[in-house]
Every structure is written in C-alpha cells, then in structure tokens.
Design a protein around this motif. Sequence first.
Motif, PDB file in Angstrom:
ATOM      1  N   ILE A  22      42.515  93.753  33.836  1.00 17.90           N
ATOM      2  CA  ILE A  22      43.381  93.374  32.685  1.00 17.90           C
ATOM      3  C   ILE A  22      44.563  93.700  32.776  1.00 17.90           C
ATOM      4  CG2 ILE A  22      43.822  93.393  30.039  1.00 17.90           C
ATOM      5  CD1 ILE A  22      41.314  92.002  30.523  1.00 17.90           C
ATOM      6  N   HIS A  23      45.109  94.768  33.337  1.00 18.20           N
ATOM      7  CA  HIS A  23      46.655  95.101  33.436  1.00 18.20           C
ATOM      8  C   HIS A  23      47.129  94.267  34.580  1.00 18.20           C
ATOM      9  CE1 HIS A  23      45.891  98.402  30.631  1.00 18.20           C
ATOM     10  NE2 HIS A  23      45.200  98.984  31.395  1.00 18.20           N
ATOM     11  N   ALA A  24      46.242  94.054  35.624  1.00 21.55           N
ATOM     12  CA  ALA A  24      46.936  93.234  36.686  1.00 21.55           C
ATOM     13  C   ALA A  24      47.199  91.958  36.191  1.00 21.55           C
ATOM     14  CB  ALA A  24      45.917  93.158  37.810  1.00 21.55           C
ATOM     15  N   TYR A  25      46.258  91.202  35.551  1.00 17.55           N
ATOM     16  CA  TYR A  25      46.431  89.890  35.125  1.00 17.55           C
ATOM     17  C   TYR A  25      47.728  90.083  33.895  1.00 17.55           C
ATOM     18  CZ  TYR A  25      46.034  85.531  32.468  1.00 17.55           C
ATOM     19  OH  TYR A  25      46.214  84.366  31.625  1.00 17.55           O
ATOM     20  N   ASP A  26      48.066  90.927  32.997  1.00 18.62           N
ATOM     21  CA  ASP A  26      48.924  90.920  32.334  1.00 18.62           C
ATOM     22  C   ASP A  26      50.388  91.200  33.053  1.00 18.62           C
ATOM     23  OD1 ASP A  26      47.397  90.771  29.962  1.00 18.62           O
ATOM     24  OD2 ASP A  26      47.283  92.795  29.429  1.00 18.62           O
ATOM     25  N   HIS A  27      50.416  91.756  33.998  1.00 18.85           N
ATOM     26  CA  HIS A  27      51.585  92.136  34.947  1.00 18.85           C
ATOM     27  C   HIS A  27      51.882  91.057  35.731  1.00 18.85           C
ATOM     28  CE1 HIS A  27      54.793  94.232  36.903  1.00 18.85           C
ATOM     29  NE2 HIS A  27      54.151  93.759  37.983  1.00 18.85           N
ATOM     30  N   ASN A  54      52.057 104.161  16.977  1.00 23.41           N
ATOM     31  CA  ASN A  54      52.632 102.924  16.224  1.00 23.41           C
ATOM     32  C   ASN A  54      52.645 101.636  17.193  1.00 23.41           C
ATOM     33  OD1 ASN A  54      52.769 104.631  13.926  1.00 23.41           O
ATOM     34  ND2 ASN A  54      54.970 105.480  14.968  1.00 23.41           N
ATOM     35  N   CYS A  55      52.757 101.859  18.329  1.00 24.00           N
ATOM     36  CA  CYS A  55      52.853 100.470  19.163  1.00 24.00           C
ATOM     37  C   CYS A  55      51.530  99.892  18.973  1.00 24.00           C
ATOM     38  CB  CYS A  55      53.269 100.874  20.749  1.00 24.00           C
ATOM     39  SG  CYS A  55      55.045 100.994  20.857  1.00 24.00           S
ATOM     40  N   VAL A  56      50.334 100.775  19.176  1.00 24.27           N
ATOM     41  CA  VAL A  56      49.094 100.312  19.127  1.00 24.27           C
ATOM     42  C   VAL A  56      48.849  99.540  17.977  1.00 24.27           C
ATOM     43  CG1 VAL A  56      46.564 100.837  19.286  1.00 24.27           C
ATOM     44  CG2 VAL A  56      48.200 101.642  21.144  1.00 24.27           C
ATOM     45  N   LYS A  57      49.267 100.398  16.866  1.00 28.95           N
ATOM     46  CA  LYS A  57      48.810  99.843  15.454  1.00 28.95           C
ATOM     47  C   LYS A  57      49.673  98.628  15.248  1.00 28.95           C
ATOM     48  CE  LYS A  57      49.420 101.072  10.864  1.00 28.95           C
ATOM     49  NZ  LYS A  57      49.688 102.323   9.810  1.00 28.95           N
ATOM     50  N   SER A  58      50.737  98.194  15.888  1.00 24.50           N
ATOM     51  CA  SER A  58      51.475  97.175  15.530  1.00 24.50           C
ATOM     52  C   SER A  58      50.682  96.065  16.194  1.00 24.50           C
ATOM     53  CB  SER A  58      53.121  97.220  15.788  1.00 24.50           C
ATOM     54  OG  SER A  58      53.292  97.436  17.054  1.00 24.50           O
ATOM     55  N   VAL A  59      50.328  96.022  17.443  1.00 23.46           N
ATOM     56  CA  VAL A  59      49.781  94.819  18.264  1.00 23.46           C
ATOM     57  C   VAL A  59      48.172  94.666  18.014  1.00 23.46           C
ATOM     58  CG1 VAL A  59      51.777  95.019  19.764  1.00 23.46           C
ATOM     59  CG2 VAL A  59      49.771  96.141  20.302  1.00 23.46           C
ATOM     60  N   PHE A  60      47.499  95.836  17.409  1.00 23.89           N
ATOM     61  CA  PHE A  60      46.209  95.873  17.803  1.00 23.89           C
ATOM     62  C   PHE A  60      45.436  94.401  17.399  1.00 23.89           C
ATOM     63  CE2 PHE A  60      41.625  96.706  16.576  1.00 23.89           C
ATOM     64  CZ  PHE A  60      41.211  97.313  17.632  1.00 23.89           C
ATOM     65  N   GLU A  61      45.665  93.719  16.012  1.00 26.42           N
ATOM     66  CA  GLU A  61      44.830  92.714  15.584  1.00 26.42           C
ATOM     67  C   GLU A  61      44.725  91.605  16.503  1.00 26.42           C
ATOM     68  OE1 GLU A  61      41.998  92.674  13.756  1.00 26.42           O
ATOM     69  OE2 GLU A  61      42.277  94.631  13.244  1.00 26.42           O
ATOM     70  N   ARG A  62      46.359  91.280  16.985  1.00 25.34           N
ATOM     71  CA  ARG A  62      46.589  90.202  18.090  1.00 25.34           C
ATOM     72  C   ARG A  62      45.996  90.420  19.228  1.00 25.34           C
ATOM     73  NH1 ARG A  62      50.635  89.945  21.589  1.00 25.34           N
ATOM     74  NH2 ARG A  62      51.782  91.558  20.647  1.00 25.34           N
ATOM     75  N   CYS A  63      46.129  91.236  19.959  1.00 20.27           N
ATOM     76  CA  CYS A  63      45.478  91.773  20.898  1.00 20.27           C
ATOM     77  C   CYS A  63      43.977  91.833  21.341  1.00 20.27           C
ATOM     78  CB  CYS A  63      46.390  93.099  21.583  1.00 20.27           C
ATOM     79  SG  CYS A  63      47.934  92.833  21.706  1.00 20.27           S
ATOM     80  N   TYR A  64      43.362  92.438  20.264  1.00 18.51           N
ATOM     81  CA  TYR A  64      41.940  92.606  19.982  1.00 18.51           C
ATOM     82  C   TYR A  64      41.428  91.302  20.073  1.00 18.51           C
ATOM     83  CZ  TYR A  64      37.512  93.516  17.880  1.00 18.51           C
ATOM     84  OH  TYR A  64      36.279  93.805  17.624  1.00 18.51           O
ATOM     85  N   ARG A  65      42.105  90.198  19.725  1.00 18.30           N
ATOM     86  CA  ARG A  65      41.413  88.839  19.799  1.00 18.30           C
ATOM     87  C   ARG A  65      41.974  87.879  20.948  1.00 18.30           C
ATOM     88  NH1 ARG A  65      37.163  89.221  16.581  1.00 18.30           N
ATOM     89  NH2 ARG A  65      37.809  89.956  14.645  1.00 18.30           N
ATOM     90  N   ASP A  66      42.643  88.441  22.066  1.00 19.99           N
ATOM     91  CA  ASP A  66      43.178  88.029  22.947  1.00 19.99           C
ATOM     92  C   ASP A  66      42.403  87.991  24.268  1.00 19.99           C
ATOM     93  OD1 ASP A  66      44.815  87.057  25.232  1.00 19.99           O
ATOM     94  OD2 ASP A  66      46.472  88.234  24.736  1.00 19.99           O
ATOM     95  N   PHE A  67      41.653  87.058  24.689  1.00 22.21           N
ATOM     96  CA  PHE A  67      40.883  87.073  25.729  1.00 22.21           C
ATOM     97  C   PHE A  67      41.117  86.374  26.905  1.00 22.21           C
ATOM     98  CE2 PHE A  67      38.263  87.593  22.001  1.00 22.21           C
ATOM     99  CZ  PHE A  67      37.450  88.550  22.329  1.00 22.21           C
ATOM    100  N   GLU A  68      42.562  86.081  27.093  1.00 14.80           N
ATOM    101  CA  GLU A  68      43.027  85.764  28.621  1.00 14.80           C
ATOM    102  C   GLU A  68      42.901  86.882  29.565  1.00 14.80           C
ATOM    103  OE1 GLU A  68      44.011  82.914  29.403  1.00 14.80           O
ATOM    104  OE2 GLU A  68      43.891  82.179  27.552  1.00 14.80           O
TER     105      GLU A  68
END
Length: 129
Positions: free
Chosen positions: A2-7, A92-106
């Motif tokens: 996942i990290h490699a894909y994201d980067h 706080n960063c995790v909290k602010s992105v959690f719901e969006r990123c939880y549903r991101d399956f790329e």
Amino acid sequence: MIHAYDHCVSRKDLTKCEELACSEVRAAREGECRDNFNNGFGELCSLFGVNPLNNSFNDGSLGEVCEWFKKRCIKEHAVRSTSIVFPIDGPNCVKSVFERCYRDFEPIKGVTSFSRKSKKGSDSDLQQK
C-alpha cells in the motif's frame, strides 16, 4: 504494498502527516487488521459470514459490532505507525482522514475480502469472495 502504491503511483507525499496517516489506515486495513483483528474477533465475524468492509451481513447489530472492532484495530495501528514520524500530530491526522481512507481501496478496487479454501491449502488457494 500500500505504501509503495501510494508513493509511486498516487504520488502521495508520505512526509506530510495526513498523507502518511491515510496510507497507514489503508495498510492496517489490508495488513494487521485484515482478518484476525482484536484477539480473534475477526475470525468470529468471518465464521458468521460478516465482512465489515462491504456490509455483507443480514443482522445489522452483529455487522456493526464487527465493523466497530475492525475500525478500532485499524485506528490503533495507524495512530501507532503515524506517531513514529509525527509524535504530536499523528493521532489527529489519523482522525481527520480515517473515514475517507478506510473506504479507499486503490489499487485493489472491488476486492474487499479473501478467504482460504482450506486451512491446509497454500497461498495459491486464495480466492476472491
């Protein structure tokens, strides 16, 4: 992965707290918290055919409990990992992105669950549900 894909593909700057947090949420969902989360609770959910990622359950209450435990596992792992690089802002960063990123399956769009045909089988026995 996942990290490699994201980067490399998504061109996320993992030196920024929110982008790293998103990558950590996605990685925890596919890694540490995929099937056996919270001391075996994930196996119990699978036993009853509950997949908290695609709401494949008939009884909403059991599905909600499974999803709550899965999200808790993901949040704990993502906060721990993000806080290594951003000790003050990580939670706080995790909290602010959690719901969006939880549903991101790329890059695994449409794939939300894998299971083994048998305990004795090899990795080649993985099949998409």
